[in-house]
Design an enzyme around this catalytic site. Structure first.
Site, PDB file in Angstrom:
ATOM      1  N   HIS A 108      -3.570   6.997   3.269  1.00 20.80           N
ATOM      2  CA  HIS A 108      -3.962   5.709   2.689  1.00 20.80           C
ATOM      3  C   HIS A 108      -5.339   5.344   3.246  1.00 20.80           C
ATOM      4  O   HIS A 108      -5.581   5.439   4.451  1.00 20.80           O
ATOM      5  CB  HIS A 108      -2.920   4.655   3.077  1.00 20.80           C
ATOM      6  CG  HIS A 108      -3.299   3.261   2.700  1.00 20.80           C
ATOM      7  ND1 HIS A 108      -3.817   2.945   1.469  1.00 20.80           N
ATOM      8  CD2 HIS A 108      -3.250   2.102   3.401  1.00 20.80           C
ATOM      9  CE1 HIS A 108      -4.062   1.650   1.425  1.00 20.80           C
ATOM     10  NE2 HIS A 108      -3.730   1.116   2.579  1.00 20.80           N
ATOM     11  N   ASN A 144     -10.067  -0.526   0.744  1.00 26.01           N
ATOM     12  CA  ASN A 144      -8.610  -0.421   0.644  1.00 26.01           C
ATOM     13  C   ASN A 144      -8.173  -0.933  -0.735  1.00 26.01           C
ATOM     14  O   ASN A 144      -8.299  -2.125  -1.017  1.00 26.01           O
ATOM     15  CB  ASN A 144      -7.985  -1.256   1.773  1.00 26.01           C
ATOM     16  CG  ASN A 144      -6.469  -1.228   1.759  1.00 26.01           C
ATOM     17  OD1 ASN A 144      -5.855  -0.768   0.799  1.00 26.01           O
ATOM     18  ND2 ASN A 144      -5.874  -1.726   2.827  1.00 26.01           N
ATOM     19  N   CYS A 167       0.819  -1.224   0.000  1.00 24.70           N
ATOM     20  CA  CYS A 167       0.000   0.000   0.000  1.00 24.70           C
ATOM     21  C   CYS A 167       0.849   1.269   0.000  1.00 24.70           C
ATOM     22  O   CYS A 167       0.339   2.353  -0.287  1.00 24.70           O
ATOM     23  CB  CYS A 167      -0.926   0.023   1.205  1.00 24.70           C
ATOM     24  SG  CYS A 167      -1.972  -1.413   1.302  1.00 24.70           S
TER      25      CYS A 167
END
Ligand code: ACO
Length: 336
Positions: free
Chosen positions: A255, A285, A116
């Site tokens: 994020h 996500n 990520c």
């Protein structure tokens, strides 16, 4: 003496699959509820690619939009970096597939693996390449189809993830630009989030059955604690390197993993919620795509103006973290 070249983002684009998977759809697949997912994560829905689609498809779409907004022709690109943990295949690199698809024959191309945190890792490489004079135009893409590594029988992970791509064109700027980047990793935490094996399109006929090790396994609580600690630490270090005080930040783009992580990080940084961009409710996500997708939506919504100070900060598998402070210098092709 020649003045130092400053690198900035010239244009941003994103792309997501059309198919929406809601919390109510997931209620029919595993023992969960919209109420549990909403309160524990902030996620309401996520986008899911078709089984035959690959990461390069969305990466190339996002790239074309970013290039158009930057006013940069693909033939001008010197380098393409695709940050992903779900490449089309191990070889060729997804960046090479994108290079061919968007017709950028002069560009070198490689993939970068930092889960990520990948987009900000790739941004760091691009910025340093432009500042050194080695490159003039770098295309940075964060793209992931996490549905291809999600076990839809595991309620502790399948509610969290989605698919998407975001891209940015990086080049020299006269005003503003990227003031700092800060990357970090703690490999000892690696076992907390793993994808032991991988085959793109695992939901398809060639796929990998649950239990074959092709899926994300995560110690959710451990990753949560790590994220709440490292997001503010990384943002503060990037701000320190940029010489910017937290109160001077106009927009914080974290994020998008879990609203509770975002809220806790913003609180520790002392940043009010109106300065924090959130779209986790729409996409869940999306790993390396998360930050550029949020940046693109923030621009779309007019949340960023020329001269604004923006902080990007991510964390993820590795374990890794990355943050960047930039002053927005605008896109040549206006939106809307
Ligand atoms: N629906 C209903 N109940 C659930 C679900 C679900 N989908 N998932 C777990 N539960 C249950 C658990 O079984 C547990 O039940 P028990 O108490 O009877 O054992 C209970 O809910 C609480 O579980 P916890 O894991 O303690 O829940 P928590 O509040 O920690 O939330 C979550 C879990 C959402 C995974 C959280 O820990 C989290 O967000 N972690 C961070 C994940 C993350 O951000 N990863 C990013 C890395 S991504 C990358 O690099 C690809």
């Amino acid at each position: 003496m020649a003045e130092k070249v400053r690198a900035g983002i010239l244009g941003v684009g994103s792309a997501v699959p059309e198919r929406v998977l809601t919390n109510f759809d997931l209620e029919k697949m595993v023992d969960t509820s919209d109420e549990w997912i909403s309160t524990r994560t902030g996620i309401k829905e996520r986008r899911i690619a078709a089984p035959h689609e690959r990461t390069s498809h969305y990466a190339a779409k996002a790239a074309s939009k970013a290039l158009e907004r930057a006013g940069v022709d693909p033939s001008e690109l010197d380098l393409i970096i695709v940050a992903t943990l779900t490449p089309d295949m191990f070889c060729p690199p997804t960046a090479c597939i994108v290079q061919d698809r968007i017709n950028a024959p002069q560009a070198a191309a490689f993939d970068l693996s930092a889960a990520c945190s990948g987009f900000v890792y790739a941004l760091d490489v691009a910025v340093r390449g432009v500042e050194s004079g080695a490159y003039r135009r770098v295309l940075v893409i964060g793209a992931d189809l996490l549905s291809h590594v999600t076990d839809y029988t595991d309620r502790s992970t399948c509610v969290l993830f989605g698919d998407g791509a975001g891209a940015a064109v990086v080049g020299p700027v006269e005003k503003g630009g990227v003031l700092s980047t800060y990357l970090g990793a703690d490999g000892s935490g690696g076992p907390k989030l793993t994808v032991p094996a991988y085959r793109a399109g695992s939901a398809g006929p060639d796929g990998c059955a649950p239990g074959q090790g092709c899926y994300i396994r995560m110690e959710g609580n451990e990753v949560f604690k790590f994220a709440v600690r490292v997001m503010p630490e990384a943002a503060l270090e990037a701000l320190r390197r940029a010489g910017v005080a937290p109160e001077d930040v106009d927009l914080f783009i974290p994020h998008q993993a879990n609203i509770r992580i975002i809220d806790a990080a913003a609180k520790r940084l002392g940043i009010s919620s109106d300065k924090v961009f959130v779209n986790v409710h729409k996409y869940g996500n999306t790993s390396a795509a998360s930050i550029p997708l949020a940046l693109d939506e923030a621009l779309e919504q007019g949340r960023i103006s020329e001269g604004d100070t923006v902080v990007l900060v991510g964390f993820g598998g590795g374990l890794t973290w990355a943050a960047s402070v930039l002053v927005w210098s605008g896109e040549r092709v206006p939106r809307g």
